[in-house]
Design a protein around this motif. Sequence first.
Motif, short mmCIF file in Angstrom:
data_model
loop_
_atom_site.label_atom_id
_atom_site.label_comp_id
_atom_site.label_asym_id
_atom_site.label_seq_id
_atom_site.Cartn_x
_atom_site.Cartn_y
_atom_site.Cartn_z
N VAL A 148 5.05 23.14 64.00
CA VAL A 148 4.55 22.92 62.64
C VAL A 148 3.05 22.66 62.74
N VAL A 149 2.29 23.19 61.79
CA VAL A 149 0.85 22.99 61.77
C VAL A 149 0.48 22.04 60.63
N VAL A 150 -0.40 21.08 60.92
CA VAL A 150 -1.01 20.28 59.86
C VAL A 150 -2.32 20.98 59.49
N GLY A 151 -2.29 21.74 58.41
CA GLY A 151 -3.43 22.56 58.01
C GLY A 151 -2.96 23.88 57.46
N LYS A 152 -3.84 24.61 56.81
CA LYS A 152 -3.48 25.90 56.22
C LYS A 152 -3.47 26.97 57.29
N PRO A 153 -2.39 27.75 57.38
CA PRO A 153 -2.31 28.79 58.42
C PRO A 153 -3.38 29.86 58.21
N LEU A 154 -3.96 30.31 59.30
CA LEU A 154 -4.93 31.42 59.24
C LEU A 154 -4.24 32.75 59.42
N TYR A 155 -3.00 32.73 59.91
CA TYR A 155 -2.21 33.95 60.12
C TYR A 155 -0.76 33.53 60.26
N GLY A 156 0.13 34.47 60.08
CA GLY A 156 1.56 34.18 60.27
C GLY A 156 2.10 33.12 59.34
N ALA A 157 1.58 33.07 58.08
CA ALA A 157 1.95 32.00 57.16
C ALA A 157 3.45 31.95 56.89
N ASN A 158 4.13 33.09 56.96
CA ASN A 158 5.56 33.13 56.67
C ASN A 158 6.42 32.92 57.92
N LYS A 159 5.76 32.71 59.05
CA LYS A 159 6.49 32.63 60.31
C LYS A 159 6.61 31.21 60.86
N PHE A 160 5.85 30.28 60.30
CA PHE A 160 6.00 28.89 60.74
C PHE A 160 5.69 27.95 59.59
N MET A 161 6.16 26.73 59.73
CA MET A 161 5.98 25.72 58.69
C MET A 161 4.60 25.07 58.82
N TYR A 162 4.04 24.68 57.68
CA TYR A 162 2.79 23.93 57.70
C TYR A 162 2.81 22.84 56.64
N VAL A 163 2.00 21.82 56.85
CA VAL A 163 1.81 20.72 55.90
C VAL A 163 0.31 20.55 55.71
N ASP A 164 -0.12 20.46 54.45
CA ASP A 164 -1.56 20.43 54.19
C ASP A 164 -1.83 19.79 52.84
N ASN A 165 -3.11 19.56 52.54
CA ASN A 165 -3.58 19.25 51.19
C ASN A 165 -4.15 20.52 50.58
#
Length: 355
Positions: A148-165
Amino acid sequence: MSVTIKDVAKRANVAPSTVSRVISDSPRISEDTKRRVRKIMEEMGYHLNLNGRVLVRQSTQTIGIVMKDSATHSFENPFFSEILKGISESCHKRDYSLNLTTGESEESIFQDVVKMVQGKRVDGIIVLYSKEDDKVAPYLMKHNFPFVVVGKPLYGANKFMYVDNDNIEASREATNYLIDRGHRELGFIGGDLKFEVTRDRLKGFKLAAKQHGIEINDHSVRSIDLNDTVENGKNIVKDLMGLPQPPTGLVITDDYNGLTVMSALQEQNIKVPDNVSIIGFNNTMIAKLANPPLTTVDTNPYQLGYEASNGLIDILHEPSMIKRGVIIPTNIVERDSCLSIKPSTEKLKPQLDAN
């Protein structure tokens, strides 16, 4: 002789499989049963055999944490401590441990990640940033490793989870906060523009200025070098305040950098907020202890960490689940670092033709 699951099950008058499900916090078991079994486990001195769990379930019950910068720099900034508190709380509730990268360079941090994955030291990884040209996320995607990434994905947005503001909107609101108080000479001080969070907050800053017909030139946008924060901060303040029309309002994208700038301003006998108003980001303890206390955008870092950890553990328990994006709301916390330079009733109106 050590206490076993069968011993606990016999005392609790339940099946051994029920005890196992209580240990894994299965939703199939009622809260009353969980409380009763856990109490008996505590009374009997039962401790989970993690080594056995690794062998049986191929699980380490450990989450890896990839820091934004070197461990030394990251722990200097209370924003990351708050995120880690949220992660730790979630992991504690769900019986997971933490493994942090300790590298002092970008390459050594990446090698730490490789060791975590190839050595099967962790079940999944939380990456505490989103950065241009970073090797970590592509490596994890290539190896189909849960993260999981804390931040907006730069690529592969549909392939992993992220949490951001919503950092663009949060920065736009922060900039409008200054504009609504009469400030038209504005400055922006951010971090490394390779990080998506800095780029988004700069976009929000420029968007608000454009909507109000305020021109922002390159001299008014600066970045603080992480490797030499204090001296770099002093030079930035000297340059900005030496402009023919120095800023009366500053948007600074981190409370930590905000304190650095406030200290540099004080050395030059420039008073906050009498001579320049400042709004920061993150609402850490630094903002509360600054002199004067810093008006800041609360990004809820604890919640960012908590949701990132919860999301990753959900994925580990159900790998086929949809990889979702979670946006944590922000709000401005008003303190004493901003001053109106004209009556608040005379707010500037956005230009209708602004894009």
